[in-house]
Design a protein around this motif. Structure first.
Motif, PDB file in Angstrom:
ATOM      1  N   HIS A  93       4.887   1.597  -1.743  1.00 53.95           N
ATOM      2  CA  HIS A  93       3.757   0.797  -1.283  1.00 53.95           C
ATOM      3  C   HIS A  93       3.331   1.342   0.071  1.00 53.95           C
ATOM      4  CE1 HIS A  93       4.448  -2.251  -4.406  1.00 53.95           C
ATOM      5  NE2 HIS A  93       5.714  -2.034  -4.180  1.00 53.95           N
ATOM      6  N   ALA A 137      -1.555  -1.406  -4.616  1.00 53.26           N
ATOM      7  CA  ALA A 137      -0.883  -1.005  -5.838  1.00 53.26           C
ATOM      8  C   ALA A 137       0.313  -0.123  -5.509  1.00 53.26           C
ATOM      9  CB  ALA A 137      -1.868  -0.251  -6.739  1.00 53.26           C
ATOM     10  N   SER A 138       1.329  -0.178  -6.373  1.00 52.58           N
ATOM     11  CA  SER A 138       2.532   0.611  -6.143  1.00 52.58           C
ATOM     12  C   SER A 138       2.282   2.071  -6.520  1.00 52.58           C
ATOM     13  CB  SER A 138       3.694   0.052  -6.971  1.00 52.58           C
ATOM     14  OG  SER A 138       3.381   0.098  -8.349  1.00 52.58           O
ATOM     15  N   VAL A 139       3.050   2.955  -5.894  1.00 53.65           N
ATOM     16  CA  VAL A 139       2.926   4.395  -6.115  1.00 53.65           C
ATOM     17  C   VAL A 139       4.319   4.957  -6.353  1.00 53.65           C
ATOM     18  CG1 VAL A 139       2.221   6.595  -5.113  1.00 53.65           C
ATOM     19  CG2 VAL A 139       0.905   4.529  -4.620  1.00 53.65           C
ATOM     20  N   ARG A 184      -2.893   0.930   0.769  1.00 54.66           N
ATOM     21  CA  ARG A 184      -2.928   1.987  -0.235  1.00 54.66           C
ATOM     22  C   ARG A 184      -2.706   3.342   0.424  1.00 54.66           C
ATOM     23  NH1 ARG A 184      -7.824  -0.871  -2.033  1.00 54.66           N
ATOM     24  NH2 ARG A 184      -7.312  -2.074  -3.903  1.00 54.66           N
ATOM     25  N   ARG A 201      -7.468   7.864  -4.434  1.00 52.29           N
ATOM     26  CA  ARG A 201      -6.427   6.846  -4.367  1.00 52.29           C
ATOM     27  C   ARG A 201      -5.192   7.366  -5.089  1.00 52.29           C
ATOM     28  NH1 ARG A 201      -8.502   0.871  -5.869  1.00 52.29           N
ATOM     29  NH2 ARG A 201      -6.367   0.895  -6.695  1.00 52.29           N
ATOM     30  N   ASP A 203      -2.552   5.859  -6.143  1.00 48.25           N
ATOM     31  CA  ASP A 203      -2.065   5.062  -7.273  1.00 48.25           C
ATOM     32  C   ASP A 203      -2.839   5.360  -8.560  1.00 48.25           C
ATOM     33  OD1 ASP A 203      -4.040   3.468  -5.534  1.00 48.25           O
ATOM     34  OD2 ASP A 203      -4.137   2.373  -7.427  1.00 48.25           O
ATOM     35  N   ARG A 204      -3.939   6.105  -8.458  1.00 44.68           N
ATOM     36  CA  ARG A 204      -4.692   6.505  -9.642  1.00 44.68           C
ATOM     37  C   ARG A 204      -4.411   7.950 -10.042  1.00 44.68           C
ATOM     38  NH1 ARG A 204     -10.595   3.920  -7.965  1.00 44.68           N
ATOM     39  NH2 ARG A 204     -10.030   1.714  -8.278  1.00 44.68           N
TER      40      ARG A 204
END
Length: 340
Positions: A93, A137-139, A184, A201, A203-204
Motif C-alpha cells: 500500500h 488499492a493494494s500493490v 497510491r 497507476r 495497481d493497474r
C-alpha cells in the motif's frame, strides 16, 4: 573521481546491489576510475564476503548474486527476514513515509536473500493479515521491486496496463521514477509507443518485465516527477478545487499528519495554521482525511467541501447517538480475549 577507497567500495557495492549486470566500462565511468581499479575493488568486495559474479566478454560484466549466506557486516538472518517482511507489507500500500527509497531497499534486500530466507519471508507474509492498510488499492511487492530495479538500472520496462475504463494495453517504457501519493503508487515514464511522457497507476500494472535494454534518461518536462504527476492527475480530473482550511494546531504538527500532496500549511500568529491548496481528489475523501488529523479545523472553501464536512459530522453524530449503553451487550458476541 573517488580517491577514498572505502567510500568508492561502498559506492560500487550500492551499484552492484541493483538487480542487473554492470559492464566494467560503465562501472569505471560511474566511479571515475580505470577498469583495472574496478577489478581490484571487486576483488576486495569478494574478500569481504560479497558474492560478486563476473562474466566473460569484450567488456566484461559484474553483478551481485545470492550467496550461501547473507553478506557479512550487514544483517543477520532474523534481521533480514524482519526487514523484508516489514518492507513487503508496507510496499503493498502507498503508505505515507514508504516511498521509492524503501522499495529500492526491498529490491536490493530480496536480490541477495538466500533461498531459505526468501522462503521464510514468503511463508510468514502468507500466514499473516494486516489489521490496517493504506487508503488506496493494494500493490504486489514484486511488481514494485521489478519497477524500482528498472528505474535504478535505467532499463526499458514492458508491462500490461489496464486503463480506468477497463481497456487493456501493452506498454514499453523508459521508467523515470516511482512516486507515492500516500494512497497510491504511480510510475512516471516515457512511453515509447506514444512518444510522450505518461503516468501509470501501479495497481493497474501486471506482468512487469525489465528488458535489459539500457537507455539514457530523458529530461522530464517539469524537472520533478512529483510535480509532473500532480499536473497529470489534476488534468485528468474534471474539477479541481481551491481548498482553504484553518487548523487549531501548529503548522509543523499539521504538516506531519497531512499527506504531502495536500501542500504545506502556513503558520499564523496565534499558533494556528492555514492551508491553501488546489486538490483534484474526491471531496468526500478530503473531508474524511481532514477529520483524521486529530485537531479542530474550519473549512473556508470551497462550499462543496464545507457541505461534505457537515454531512460527515452529522453522519458520525447519528452513529454515536444511535446506540446506548444498555444496547451494547444485546445480540453481540463477547470479544475474543487473549488465550481464548
Amino acid at each position: 573521481m573517488t580517491t577514498d577507497t572505502p567510500a568508492r567500495l561502498l559506492q560500487l557495492l550500492s551499484l552492484l546491489q541493483t538487480p542487473r549486470e554492470w559492464p566494467g566500462g560503465e562501472l569505471a565511468e560511474r566511479l571515475g576510475v580505470s577498469r583495472r581499479t574496478v577489478r581490484r575493488d571487486v576483488d576486495r568486495l569478494r574478500e569481504l564476503g560479497y558474492p560478486v559474479q563476473a562474466t566473460m566478454g569484450a567488456d566484461g560484466g559484474y553483478r551481485l548474486v545470492a550467496g550461501k549466506a547473507m553478506p557479512p557486516l550487514v544483517l543477520d538472518d532474523e534481521e533480514a527476514v524482519a526487514i523484508a517482511v516489514g518492507l513487503r507489507a508496507g510496499a503493498g500500500h502507498a503508505i505515507e513515509g514508504v516511498d521509492e527509497a524503501s522499495v529500492r531497499a526491498l529490491a536490493k534486500l530480496e536480490q541477495v536473500l538466500p533461498a531459505r530466507l526468501r522462503h521464510r519471508v514468503t511463508t510468514l507474509q502468507a500466514a499473516t493479515t494486516p489489521l490496517t492498510s493504506g487508503d488506496g488499492a493494494s500493490v504486489a511487492p514484486e511488481t514494485l521491486t521489478v519497477m524500482a530495479s528498472a528505474v535504478a538500472g535505467r532499463e526499458r520496462l514492458r508491462f500490461a496496463y489496464r486503463a480506468g475504463d477497463g481497456a487493456g494495453t501493452r506498454r514499453t517504457t523508459e521508467p523515470y521514477r516511482l512516486v507515492s501519493t500516500g494512497r497510491r503508487w504511480y510510475l512516471v515514464a516515457y512511453d515509447l509507443d506514444r512518444a510522450d511522457w505518461r503516468t501509470f497507476r501501479v495497481d493497474r500494472v501486471s506482468e512487469p518485465f525489465a528488458t535489459g535494454a539500457r537507455f539514457a534518461p530523458r529530461e522530464l518536462p517539469t524537472g520533478s516527477a512529483a510535480e509532473y504527476l500532480r499536473r497529470s492527475v489534476y488534468q485528468r480530473h474534471q474539477e479541481t478545487y481551491r481548498v482553504g482550511v484553518t487548523f487549531a494546531a501548529p503548522a509543523e504538527v499539521v504538516a506531519a499528519r497531512l499527506p504531502a500532496w495536500f501542500g504545506t500549511p502556513e503558520p499564523l500568529a496565534d499558533g494556528r495554521c492555514r492551508l491553501r491548496a488546489s486538490l483534484g481528489d474526491q471531496l468526500e475523501w478530503v473531508a474524511t482525511r481532514l477529520a483524521l488529523l486529530g485537531c479542530d479545523f474550519t473549512v473556508h472553501e470551497p462550499a462543496e467541501l464545507v457541505r461534505c464536512v457537515r454531512e460527515l459530522g452529522a453522519r458520525l453524530s447519528r452513529a454515536g447517538a444511535a446506540g446506548s449503553p444498555s444496547d451494547a451487550g444485546v445480540g453481540a458476541e463477547r470479544p475474543a480475549r487473549p488465550g481464548d
